[in-house]
Design a protein around this motif. Structure first.
Motif, PDB file in Angstrom:
ATOM      1  N   GLY A 227     106.679  -5.221 -57.035  1.00 53.83           N
ATOM      2  CA  GLY A 227     105.329  -5.653 -56.688  1.00 53.83           C
ATOM      3  C   GLY A 227     105.050  -6.971 -57.379  1.00 53.83           C
ATOM      4  O   GLY A 227     105.295  -7.106 -58.584  1.00 53.83           O
ATOM      5  N   THR A 230     100.629  -7.149 -61.081  1.00 55.40           N
ATOM      6  CA  THR A 230     100.510  -5.947 -61.903  1.00 55.40           C
ATOM      7  C   THR A 230      99.092  -5.818 -62.439  1.00 55.40           C
ATOM      8  O   THR A 230      98.527  -6.793 -62.960  1.00 55.40           O
ATOM      9  CB  THR A 230     101.488  -6.005 -63.095  1.00 55.40           C
ATOM     10  OG1 THR A 230     102.825  -6.038 -62.601  1.00 55.40           O
ATOM     11  CG2 THR A 230     101.319  -4.798 -64.007  1.00 55.40           C
ATOM     12  N   LYS A 243     100.014  -0.525 -62.463  1.00 55.67           N
ATOM     13  CA  LYS A 243     100.063  -0.375 -61.019  1.00 55.67           C
ATOM     14  C   LYS A 243     100.529  -1.707 -60.419  1.00 55.67           C
ATOM     15  O   LYS A 243     100.095  -2.771 -60.851  1.00 55.67           O
ATOM     16  CB  LYS A 243      98.691  -0.003 -60.456  1.00 55.67           C
ATOM     17  CG  LYS A 243      98.182   1.367 -60.912  1.00 55.67           C
ATOM     18  CD  LYS A 243      99.012   2.506 -60.333  1.00 55.67           C
ATOM     19  CE  LYS A 243      98.439   3.855 -60.734  1.00 55.67           C
ATOM     20  NZ  LYS A 243      99.254   4.975 -60.198  1.00 55.67           N
ATOM     21  N   TYR A 244     101.394  -1.613 -59.415  1.00 55.90           N
ATOM     22  CA  TYR A 244     102.036  -2.811 -58.876  1.00 55.90           C
ATOM     23  C   TYR A 244     101.640  -3.002 -57.413  1.00 55.90           C
ATOM     24  O   TYR A 244     101.573  -2.037 -56.640  1.00 55.90           O
ATOM     25  CB  TYR A 244     103.560  -2.685 -59.008  1.00 55.90           C
ATOM     26  CG  TYR A 244     103.988  -2.340 -60.413  1.00 55.90           C
ATOM     27  CD1 TYR A 244     103.965  -3.297 -61.419  1.00 55.90           C
ATOM     28  CD2 TYR A 244     104.397  -1.043 -60.743  1.00 55.90           C
ATOM     29  CE1 TYR A 244     104.327  -2.985 -62.715  1.00 55.90           C
ATOM     30  CE2 TYR A 244     104.768  -0.717 -62.033  1.00 55.90           C
ATOM     31  CZ  TYR A 244     104.740  -1.694 -63.025  1.00 55.90           C
ATOM     32  OH  TYR A 244     105.096  -1.380 -64.307  1.00 55.90           O
ATOM     33  N   PHE A 245     101.407  -4.253 -57.050  1.00 53.72           N
ATOM     34  CA  PHE A 245     100.908  -4.571 -55.710  1.00 53.72           C
ATOM     35  C   PHE A 245     101.625  -5.803 -55.162  1.00 53.72           C
ATOM     36  O   PHE A 245     101.958  -6.731 -55.909  1.00 53.72           O
ATOM     37  CB  PHE A 245      99.399  -4.839 -55.752  1.00 53.72           C
ATOM     38  CG  PHE A 245      98.608  -3.688 -56.298  1.00 53.72           C
ATOM     39  CD1 PHE A 245      98.119  -2.703 -55.449  1.00 53.72           C
ATOM     40  CD2 PHE A 245      98.355  -3.577 -57.664  1.00 53.72           C
ATOM     41  CE1 PHE A 245      97.393  -1.635 -55.945  1.00 53.72           C
ATOM     42  CE2 PHE A 245      97.628  -2.513 -58.165  1.00 53.72           C
ATOM     43  CZ  PHE A 245      97.150  -1.532 -57.310  1.00 53.72           C
ATOM     44  N   GLN A 246     101.813  -5.815 -53.858  1.00 52.70           N
ATOM     45  CA  GLN A 246     102.446  -6.958 -53.212  1.00 52.70           C
ATOM     46  C   GLN A 246     101.460  -8.094 -52.968  1.00 52.70           C
ATOM     47  O   GLN A 246     101.852  -9.257 -52.897  1.00 52.70           O
ATOM     48  CB  GLN A 246     103.097  -6.530 -51.890  1.00 52.70           C
ATOM     49  CG  GLN A 246     104.275  -5.577 -52.058  1.00 52.70           C
ATOM     50  CD  GLN A 246     105.441  -6.195 -52.816  1.00 52.70           C
ATOM     51  OE1 GLN A 246     105.506  -7.396 -53.023  1.00 52.70           O
ATOM     52  NE2 GLN A 246     106.364  -5.354 -53.252  1.00 52.70           N
ATOM     53  N   SER A 247     100.182  -7.789 -52.839  1.00 56.07           N
ATOM     54  CA  SER A 247      99.196  -8.836 -52.561  1.00 56.07           C
ATOM     55  C   SER A 247      98.133  -8.855 -53.645  1.00 56.07           C
ATOM     56  O   SER A 247      97.778  -7.806 -54.213  1.00 56.07           O
ATOM     57  CB  SER A 247      98.539  -8.631 -51.198  1.00 56.07           C
ATOM     58  OG  SER A 247      97.624  -7.551 -51.229  1.00 56.07           O
ATOM     59  N   ASP A 250      95.051  -6.668 -52.687  1.00 56.04           N
ATOM     60  CA  ASP A 250      95.155  -5.230 -52.964  1.00 56.04           C
ATOM     61  C   ASP A 250      94.985  -4.945 -54.451  1.00 56.04           C
ATOM     62  O   ASP A 250      94.374  -3.941 -54.833  1.00 56.04           O
ATOM     63  CB  ASP A 250      96.508  -4.704 -52.486  1.00 56.04           C
ATOM     64  CG  ASP A 250      96.611  -4.646 -50.970  1.00 56.04           C
ATOM     65  OD1 ASP A 250      95.563  -4.706 -50.304  1.00 56.04           O
ATOM     66  OD2 ASP A 250      97.750  -4.552 -50.458  1.00 56.04           O
ATOM     67  N   ALA A 251      95.528  -5.830 -55.284  1.00 53.67           N
ATOM     68  CA  ALA A 251      95.403  -5.640 -56.731  1.00 53.67           C
ATOM     69  C   ALA A 251      93.941  -5.736 -57.160  1.00 53.67           C
ATOM     70  O   ALA A 251      93.447  -4.916 -57.948  1.00 53.67           O
ATOM     71  CB  ALA A 251      96.255  -6.678 -57.464  1.00 53.67           C
ATOM     72  N   GLN A 253      91.325  -5.212 -55.296  1.00 52.71           N
ATOM     73  CA  GLN A 253      90.618  -4.052 -54.740  1.00 52.71           C
ATOM     74  C   GLN A 253      90.784  -2.840 -55.645  1.00 52.71           C
ATOM     75  O   GLN A 253      89.835  -2.080 -55.878  1.00 52.71           O
ATOM     76  CB  GLN A 253      91.143  -3.742 -53.331  1.00 52.71           C
ATOM     77  CG  GLN A 253      90.442  -2.599 -52.634  1.00 52.71           C
ATOM     78  CD  GLN A 253      88.979  -2.908 -52.339  1.00 52.71           C
ATOM     79  OE1 GLN A 253      88.620  -4.040 -52.034  1.00 52.71           O
ATOM     80  NE2 GLN A 253      88.128  -1.893 -52.438  1.00 52.71           N
ATOM     81  N   TYR A 254      91.985  -2.666 -56.201  1.00 48.54           N
ATOM     82  CA  TYR A 254      92.245  -1.520 -57.082  1.00 48.54           C
ATOM     83  C   TYR A 254      91.410  -1.608 -58.357  1.00 48.54           C
ATOM     84  O   TYR A 254      90.939  -0.585 -58.865  1.00 48.54           O
ATOM     85  CB  TYR A 254      93.728  -1.485 -57.421  1.00 48.54           C
ATOM     86  CG  TYR A 254      94.131  -0.290 -58.256  1.00 48.54           C
ATOM     87  CD1 TYR A 254      94.359   0.950 -57.670  1.00 48.54           C
ATOM     88  CD2 TYR A 254      94.269  -0.404 -59.638  1.00 48.54           C
ATOM     89  CE1 TYR A 254      94.712   2.056 -58.437  1.00 48.54           C
ATOM     90  CE2 TYR A 254      94.623   0.694 -60.421  1.00 48.54           C
ATOM     91  CZ  TYR A 254      94.839   1.918 -59.808  1.00 48.54           C
ATOM     92  OH  TYR A 254      95.181   3.000 -60.571  1.00 48.54           O
ATOM     93  N   THR A 267     103.778  -9.898 -62.107  1.00 53.40           N
ATOM     94  CA  THR A 267     104.792  -8.943 -62.568  1.00 53.40           C
ATOM     95  C   THR A 267     105.935  -9.700 -63.241  1.00 53.40           C
ATOM     96  O   THR A 267     106.330 -10.782 -62.805  1.00 53.40           O
ATOM     97  CB  THR A 267     105.330  -8.129 -61.377  1.00 53.40           C
ATOM     98  OG1 THR A 267     104.238  -7.405 -60.803  1.00 53.40           O
ATOM     99  CG2 THR A 267     106.417  -7.163 -61.802  1.00 53.40           C
TER     100      THR A 267
END
Length: 282
Positions: A227, A230, A243-247, A250-251, A253-254, A267
């Motif tokens: 991802g 991070t 928590k790992y995200f590609q965009s 999305d990160a 939003q989390y 990351t």
């Protein structure tokens, strides 16, 4: 590129302890290859087998299409080795250490003098060439060890924790030296547990633990597969979670659902290693 090193089902045990566990690995000619892992992962044991200091319990190692054994003198002349521990003659000067190493390889006088001067210039050790090695700083001793390993103009260079115990500024100067060696067309195998070092220098990185290589790729791909971004935060039990995200969207939003403080960052390789082994490199 052709493979200059081929490792096939290599096993090394010490009584009931398995240091290297049925390992398979190919290393391309001219690459800068990093072995990353914690103490006890099997990195140094693997290097000792590659240079012929240890014999595997089973499996084979081929270098330049020849089987590596303790008696293969031809292959050993194609290698330069920088061990973890200082291997300088403390009573000799910087220049004398290089001359002594050249004599061990039976270099003739004129080529010997030329090679020593080239390495003194390359390493920027020329101004202190007459200083006894025992009076050098730790970083300068490490630099001298590296150029000493280059005296025979080896095709393959093994570096086992080459910057351990030295300051950040000197470490980065040594990194410049190592990149210069790569530009010369050398194949370089580096063991380290400094994650930043592997990320900065290496074309390919093998993540190693408990005698096995559990992931092998470029630094960029290792991170992107996990991802690109991070989110690092404390959970309700006061334990750090990742928590790992590609965009980035999305990160972000989390993070909206998090109550406490958090860090949103790129990351890195430590995240990759921690994710796969569940323990940080130390």
């Amino acid at each position: 590129m052709d493979h200059i090193i081929e490792i096939k089902e290599v096993l090394k045990k010490y009584e009931d302890f398995t240091a290297v566990d049925h390992l398979n690995l190919n290393i391309k000619k001219g690459s800068f290859f990093g072995l990353l892992g914690p103490n006890g992962a099997g990195k140094t044991t693997l290097i000792k087998m590659l240079v012929g200091l240890l014999r595997p319990n089973s499996g084979d190692i081929f270098i330049k299409n020849q089987k590596m054994t303790r008696d293969n003198v031809f292959l050993k002349t194609k290698m330069g080795i920088v061990p973890q521990h200082i291997n300088l003659d403390k009573e000799l000067s910087v220049k004398e250490n290089l001359i002594f190493s050249a004599k061990l390889y039976k270099l003739k006088r004129d080529p010997q003098e030329k090679r020593v001067e080239e390495l003194l210039a390359f390493s920027e050790l020329k101004p202190i060439e007459n200083k006894l090695s025992k009076n050098l700083s730790g970083g300068m001793q490490r630099k001298l060890m590296i150029v000493k390993a280059l005296i025979n103009d080896p095709e393959i260079i093994f570096l086992d924790e080459p910057t351990v115990g030295i300051d950040v500024n000197t470490r980065r100067k040594i990194w410049d030296m190592l990149k210069g060696m790569k530009d010369m067309g050398k194949t370089i195998i580096l063991t380290t547990h400094y994650i930043e070092e592997a990320e900065y220098l290496c074309d390919q990185i093998a993540l190693m633990d408990k005698g096995k290589i559990f992931h092998l790729d470029t630094s960029k791909h290792l991170k992107s597969n996990l991802g690109t971004f991070t989110v690092e935060y404390f959970n309700d039990a006061k334990v750090t979670e990742y928590k790992y995200f590609q965009s980035i969207e999305d990160a972000k939003q989390y993070t909206h659902a998090l109550c406490g403080n958090y860090i949103l960052r790129d990351t890195n390789l430590e995240d990759v290693f921690y994710n796969f082994t569940n323990r940080k490199v130390r």
